[in-house]
Design a protein around this motif. Structure first.
Motif, short mmCIF file in Angstrom:
data_model
loop_
_atom_site.label_atom_id
_atom_site.label_comp_id
_atom_site.label_asym_id
_atom_site.label_seq_id
_atom_site.Cartn_x
_atom_site.Cartn_y
_atom_site.Cartn_z
N ARG A 1 -0.15 9.96 -4.35
CA ARG A 1 0.76 9.90 -3.22
C ARG A 1 0.73 11.22 -2.45
O ARG A 1 0.77 11.24 -1.23
N ARG B 1 0.84 -1.20 0.00
CA ARG B 1 0.00 0.00 0.00
C ARG B 1 0.88 1.25 0.00
O ARG B 1 1.97 1.26 0.53
N TYR B 2 0.39 2.31 -0.63
CA TYR B 2 1.05 3.60 -0.78
C TYR B 2 2.19 3.59 -1.80
O TYR B 2 2.94 4.54 -1.89
N ARG C 1 -1.52 9.65 6.87
CA ARG C 1 -0.25 8.91 6.86
C ARG C 1 -0.26 7.77 7.87
O ARG C 1 0.49 6.81 7.76
N PHE D 1 -0.33 4.25 6.72
CA PHE D 1 0.86 3.80 6.01
C PHE D 1 1.79 3.15 7.03
O PHE D 1 2.73 3.75 7.53
#
Length: 188
Positions: free
Chosen positions: A153, A142-143, A163, A166
């Motif tokens: 992004r 992921r990300y 964030r 993440f």
């Protein structure tokens, strides 16, 4: 020097060494979202960058790309936790013995980069798939790559609360969810 002062000196030395290593590593900056650190498959730290050869350019007919409708947050029950994003995974059926043969599934759990740049250098799975008649599955982290929540992004990294999704715990839950889905779909 007695043994207790030697222990204290050794503890200080180890502490200083840990701090030096910690502060000398790369960091994620909100002002430079394209400079995400990643651990390469070769074990060196390097930054994401464009490569001249990507997997999609050299993609053979053995590989099929799919997208799983992934949950943003696997561990909380707030309304935003149920937001989803498209997580990319690639499958190679070339060596697979099939669901009825109890053939294994070899899964590559995406490194910190997109699959386009990782696929050409991942040899271990392919090298062993023939012998074990394994299905090969490559799941993008992921990300990274095409598996970015919130569309881009920049948007995904714009503030601390976003964030927060993440992290490695969320990524491991992503991998588990994709593999369970694949097993159900293929009756494997």
């Amino acid at each position: 020097m007695d043994s207790s002062s030697l222990k204290v000196s050794l503890q200080w030395l180890i502490s200083i060494l840990v701090l030096v290593i910690f502060f000398s590593t790369t960091y994620i900056s909100a002002t430079q979202p394209k400079m995400l650190p990643k651990l390469s498959v070769l074990g060196r730290t390097k930054l994401l960058r464009e490569s001249s050869t990507t997997f999609s350019e050299s993609n053979s007919q053995d590989f099929q790309t799919f997208y799983y409708n992934q949950t943003l947050d696997h561990f909380n029950y707030r309304p935003e936790s149920y937001t989803t994003f498209q997580q990319r995974y690639v499958m190679n059926f070339k060596y697979w013995g099939g669901a009825n043969s109890s053939a294994p599934i070899f899964a590559y759990l995406g490194a910190e980069g997109d699959l386009d740049h990782e696929m050409p250098v991942i040899g271990f799975l392919t090298d062993n798939a023939y012998q074990f008649k394994a299905l090969l599955v490559y799941i993008e982290h992921r990300y990274y790559g095409e598996s970015v929540p919130f569309g881009s992004r920049e948007e995904a990294l714009r503030n601390a609360s976003i964030r927060g999704y993440f992290n490695s715990a969320q990524a491991l839950a992503d991998y588990a969810e994709v593999l369970i889905y694949i097993k159900k779909q293929l009756l494997a």
